[in-house]
Design an enzyme around this catalytic site. Structure first.
Site, short mmCIF file in Angstrom:
data_model
loop_
_atom_site.label_atom_id
_atom_site.label_comp_id
_atom_site.label_asym_id
_atom_site.label_seq_id
_atom_site.Cartn_x
_atom_site.Cartn_y
_atom_site.Cartn_z
N LYS A 75 0.86 -1.18 0.00
CA LYS A 75 0.00 0.00 0.00
C LYS A 75 0.89 1.23 0.00
CE LYS A 75 -3.75 2.34 2.46
NZ LYS A 75 -4.66 2.29 3.63
N ARG A 116 -11.06 9.45 1.61
CA ARG A 116 -10.96 10.12 2.91
C ARG A 116 -12.11 11.09 3.10
NH1 ARG A 116 -4.34 10.75 2.53
NH2 ARG A 116 -3.92 8.54 2.93
N LYS A 151 1.00 10.12 5.65
CA LYS A 151 1.18 8.75 6.11
C LYS A 151 2.45 8.11 5.55
CE LYS A 151 -3.79 8.14 6.78
NZ LYS A 151 -4.95 7.22 6.72
N GLU A 196 7.73 -6.62 1.29
CA GLU A 196 6.57 -6.45 2.17
C GLU A 196 5.57 -7.60 1.98
OE1 GLU A 196 5.66 -4.38 4.49
OE2 GLU A 196 6.90 -2.58 4.32
N LYS A 222 -2.18 -1.58 -3.68
CA LYS A 222 -3.03 -0.40 -3.65
C LYS A 222 -2.16 0.85 -3.73
CE LYS A 222 -6.58 1.92 -0.85
NZ LYS A 222 -7.30 1.96 0.43
N SER A 261 -10.38 5.29 -5.00
CA SER A 261 -11.36 6.36 -5.17
C SER A 261 -10.92 7.43 -6.16
CB SER A 261 -11.67 7.00 -3.83
OG SER A 261 -10.50 7.55 -3.23
#
Length: 329
Positions: free
Chosen positions: A196, A206, A223, A239, A254, A280
């Site tokens: 991600k 969000r 983030k 990961e 993502k 989104s």
């Protein structure tokens, strides 16, 4: 002399094109994100995501029935938490009668065979809009992972089939897996957001959950200390492999469209199902351009979604799922 082989023979008409098509979309490819809010009779369109809605539990029932009628058998639940229930440690996330827990039960009551996956992250519950607990201006990894394990158990108790940690804390998959095993939830699966990225494509999401990081002194404004740097490729493989070793049943990339190379890279490396999230921002861009008349909505929707499966996705989380099923049926 003309060549003996003419590739255009296989493109002559739709009948032959469909017969030899390498990649085909079906309802079984899709995971449908659903946004849930408190209240009754609420179907609230998200301003930055035209034709996508937040549902109260009573109308969530109708939406789930409609998805099932279209052949869509899997949903991913997100909740919009009232501001008065937010804090730094996400206590509301463990409420057995919380919105997520009630949403899980609602889906299972109305459609027992629907596969229910749940978002496991602190940001909808955090007063700071972050995916982790904050101490001294830092996102605390290990305490957050322990809390996410408690959240996962709460979701499993409510009836979730899979939990979907979207936080990107180190070691959280192992922590969650061990907690689920200890509590007897051996059949509750984990879909990990393994690769991600810290992306600018999440903005409309969000908005939908009112979960953006807040602008507060001494609190991270983004983030990037836990989500991945979008310049990195091999880190995504590391990961993902670590999450599989820790017990992830499904792994995810993502966002989607800007990361097709990562999707294919991971698909080539691992032996578990690989999901991708058509996020989104991707949805909003197509909607906005189509509203302007700059492109054909249905054709671009189909083409971009096909790209995910062609690149190797076994599962596609998409806000277009309903529209696509109506189009290809």
């Amino acid at each position: 002399m003309y060549p003996l082989r003419r590739n255009r023979r296989l493109r002559t008409n739709e009948a032959i094109r469909s017969l030899v098509r390498e990649t085909v979309l079906t309802p079984n490819d899709f995971l449908v994100p659903l946004f849930v809010v408190e209240g009754k009779g609420v179907k609230d369109e998200i301003a930055s995501m035209p034709n996508y809605y937040r549902y109260s539990l009573d109308l969530l029932e109708n939406e789930v029935k409609e998805l099932w009628r279209l052949g869509l058998k899997s949903v991913l639940l997100f909740v919009k938490v009232p501001d008065n229930l937010k804090d730094n440690k996400g206590a509301e996330a463990l409420n057995p009668n919380g919105l997520m827990q009630r949403a899980i039960k609602t889906v299972k009551n109305v459609c027992p065979d629907m596969l229910v996956m749940t978002d496991v992250a602190l940001d909808p519950y955090s007063v700071y809009g972050h995916d982790g607990i904050i101490e001294n201006g830092q996102i605390i990894n290990d305490d957050t992972a322990e809390f996410l394990a408690e959240m996962s158990i709460s979701h499993a108790k409510a009836g979730a089939d899979f939990v979907a940690p979207s936080d990107m804390m180190d070691g959280r998959i192992l922590t969650i897996r061990e907690a689920l095993e200890d509590e007897g939830f051996i059949n509750t699966g984990i879909m990990s957001y393994s690769a991600k990225y810290a992306s600018a494509f999440y903005g409309p999401f969000r908005d939908a959950l009112d979960s953006a990081p807040v602008d507060v002194v001494d609190i991270p404004k983004d983030k990037k200390t836990y989500q991945m740097d979008f310049g990195n490729r091999f880190e995504a493989i590391r990961e993902t492999e670590m999450d599989i070793d820790e017990g992830a049943d499904i792994v995810m990339v993502k966002p989607g469209l800007s990361y097709l190379d990562i999707l294919r890279e991971i698909k080539n490396e691992v032996n578990v199902p690989v999901a991708v999230y058509q996020v989104s921002g991707e949805y909003a861009m197509i909607k906005a351009a189509a509203e302007k008349g700059w492109l054909n909505h249905d054709q671009v929707m189909l083409e971009t979604t096909m790209a995910f499966k062609r690149a190797g996705a076994d599962i596609i989380a998409s806000y277009f799922a309903k529209d696509l099923m109506k189009l290809i049926s």
